[in-house]
Design a protein around this motif. Sequence first.
Motif, PDB file in Angstrom:
ATOM      1  N   LYS A 100      34.694 -20.989 -13.080  1.00  0.00           N
ATOM      2  CA  LYS A 100      35.659 -21.643 -12.194  1.00  0.00           C
ATOM      3  C   LYS A 100      36.943 -22.027 -12.938  1.00  0.00           C
ATOM      4  O   LYS A 100      37.742 -22.805 -12.443  1.00  0.00           O
ATOM      5  CB  LYS A 100      35.015 -22.874 -11.550  1.00  0.00           C
ATOM      6  CG  LYS A 100      33.844 -22.495 -10.642  1.00  0.00           C
ATOM      7  CD  LYS A 100      33.399 -23.641  -9.780  1.00  0.00           C
ATOM      8  CE  LYS A 100      32.338 -24.468 -10.475  1.00  0.00           C
ATOM      9  NZ  LYS A 100      31.827 -25.540  -9.602  1.00  0.00           N
ATOM     10  N   GLY A 131      29.559 -22.708  -7.197  1.00  0.00           N
ATOM     11  CA  GLY A 131      29.884 -24.059  -6.747  1.00  0.00           C
ATOM     12  C   GLY A 131      28.904 -24.500  -5.682  1.00  0.00           C
ATOM     13  O   GLY A 131      27.909 -23.826  -5.393  1.00  0.00           O
ATOM     14  N   HIS A 146      41.634 -26.019 -14.464  1.00  0.00           N
ATOM     15  CA  HIS A 146      40.447 -26.082 -13.610  1.00  0.00           C
ATOM     16  C   HIS A 146      40.849 -26.860 -12.373  1.00  0.00           C
ATOM     17  O   HIS A 146      41.358 -27.971 -12.481  1.00  0.00           O
ATOM     18  CB  HIS A 146      39.310 -26.774 -14.358  1.00  0.00           C
ATOM     19  CG  HIS A 146      37.975 -26.634 -13.681  1.00  0.00           C
ATOM     20  ND1 HIS A 146      37.739 -27.078 -12.390  1.00  0.00           N
ATOM     21  CD2 HIS A 146      36.809 -26.078 -14.095  1.00  0.00           C
ATOM     22  CE1 HIS A 146      36.480 -26.805 -12.070  1.00  0.00           C
ATOM     23  NE2 HIS A 146      35.897 -26.193 -13.079  1.00  0.00           N
ATOM     24  N   ALA A 194      37.170 -23.959  -4.357  1.00  0.00           N
ATOM     25  CA  ALA A 194      37.470 -23.360  -5.665  1.00  0.00           C
ATOM     26  C   ALA A 194      36.182 -23.042  -6.421  1.00  0.00           C
ATOM     27  O   ALA A 194      35.812 -23.723  -7.358  1.00  0.00           O
ATOM     28  CB  ALA A 194      38.347 -24.316  -6.475  1.00  0.00           C
ATOM     29  N   GLU A 195      35.498 -22.001  -5.984  1.00  0.00           N
ATOM     30  CA  GLU A 195      34.314 -21.551  -6.691  1.00  0.00           C
ATOM     31  C   GLU A 195      34.687 -20.269  -7.435  1.00  0.00           C
ATOM     32  O   GLU A 195      35.830 -19.804  -7.358  1.00  0.00           O
ATOM     33  CB  GLU A 195      33.177 -21.340  -5.694  1.00  0.00           C
ATOM     34  CG  GLU A 195      33.059 -22.547  -4.761  1.00  0.00           C
ATOM     35  CD  GLU A 195      31.654 -22.832  -4.260  1.00  0.00           C
ATOM     36  OE1 GLU A 195      30.719 -22.163  -4.702  1.00  0.00           O
ATOM     37  OE2 GLU A 195      31.511 -23.744  -3.438  1.00  0.00           O
ATOM     38  N   GLY A 196      33.742 -19.678  -8.155  1.00  0.00           N
ATOM     39  CA  GLY A 196      34.068 -18.522  -8.998  1.00  0.00           C
ATOM     40  C   GLY A 196      34.809 -17.419  -8.271  1.00  0.00           C
ATOM     41  O   GLY A 196      35.744 -16.813  -8.801  1.00  0.00           O
ATOM     42  N   ILE A 237      38.496 -18.406  -7.492  1.00  0.00           N
ATOM     43  CA  ILE A 237      39.320 -18.417  -8.706  1.00  0.00           C
ATOM     44  C   ILE A 237      39.656 -16.980  -9.120  1.00  0.00           C
ATOM     45  O   ILE A 237      40.758 -16.678  -9.570  1.00  0.00           O
ATOM     46  CB  ILE A 237      38.597 -19.171  -9.844  1.00  0.00           C
ATOM     47  CG1 ILE A 237      38.360 -20.631  -9.449  1.00  0.00           C
ATOM     48  CG2 ILE A 237      39.380 -19.107 -11.147  1.00  0.00           C
ATOM     49  CD1 ILE A 237      39.608 -21.407  -9.129  1.00  0.00           C
ATOM     50  N   GLY A 295      30.438 -20.253 -12.444  1.00  0.00           N
ATOM     51  CA  GLY A 295      31.060 -19.686 -11.253  1.00  0.00           C
ATOM     52  C   GLY A 295      30.458 -20.116  -9.930  1.00  0.00           C
ATOM     53  O   GLY A 295      31.077 -19.940  -8.890  1.00  0.00           O
ATOM     54  N   GLN A 300      27.372 -25.607 -15.028  1.00  0.00           N
ATOM     55  CA  GLN A 300      28.100 -24.416 -15.471  1.00  0.00           C
ATOM     56  C   GLN A 300      27.679 -23.944 -16.863  1.00  0.00           C
ATOM     57  O   GLN A 300      28.012 -22.842 -17.266  1.00  0.00           O
ATOM     58  CB  GLN A 300      29.608 -24.679 -15.423  1.00  0.00           C
ATOM     59  CG  GLN A 300      30.100 -25.116 -14.045  1.00  0.00           C
ATOM     60  CD  GLN A 300      29.960 -24.024 -12.993  1.00  0.00           C
ATOM     61  OE1 GLN A 300      30.503 -22.939 -13.137  1.00  0.00           O
ATOM     62  NE2 GLN A 300      29.209 -24.294 -11.924  1.00  0.00           N
TER      63      GLN A 300
END
Length: 263
Positions: free
Chosen positions: A51, A162, A66, A2-4, A7, A160, A155
């Motif tokens: 994210k 990770g 999140h 689940a990085e920018g 998402i 965004g 962040q």
Amino acid sequence: MAEGDSIRRLAARLSSSVAGREVAAAQFRRGGEVPPRFEGDKLLEVAAVGKHLLMRFGSARTVHSHLRMQGSWRIHRPGWRPGPAADRVGAWFDFGPPGVLAAHAMPVLQVVPTAREDLAVGHLGPDILTDDWPTAAPAVAAIPGRRIREALLDQRNVAGIGNLWTVEGLFVAGVWPHTPAARVDVPQVLDVIARMMRLGLRNGTQATTGDLRKGRTHWVYGRYRRPCRRCSTPIAFSPAGPTPYDRETWWCPHCQPAPGEAS
Ligand SMILES: [Zn+2]
């Protein structure tokens, strides 16, 4: 992960499946407080900021979530309700025919007024995947003097990125992850990561090598002691530390030499 970029893909997927639809039934669980009601409300749009995921409703409320490592939004068949075997469900929205959108094991899940989304995302630095990123980039050149890998993950500096993109981006940029940020050409590293993430977003993959075959998708991430794909040097690893941005890291000691060492 689940990085920018993932998402953003999720936001696009949810937008096309349930945005513009009215909520027929819903449940939003909140410990101790009166749960907000969503019946009759319309989901206007789903947006990604860094994210974070923002679902904006017609009632001028935003559901902020999140995913961190464990959370997920899933669309279930119409009429679905969480049973005892379902993962911890923090909220669900039944949109009728498209199905039921449910938040599973979501570590961050709250309702904020849409006009006050800053309460949820106001602390974030510029989003690396926004369209105006090249102009936003100089604003983050003054990343505080920490190790580069930690500065990239914070962040508040840039939103965004990770751990996957940090680890892989530093390999491609040839930068030792433990280098103090002040000694790194940060805009150049951010440019490398921004290009890699955009390419991944376009191609719908987090493979960084351009090779989609199993076990070949990454340069160094998760490859401790395996040979570097460029120089065959065994990949090095350092475990996560106690501070929030001190995540597990992999690098090639030859392709990413410590400053002052010959490459
Ligand atoms: Zn190497």
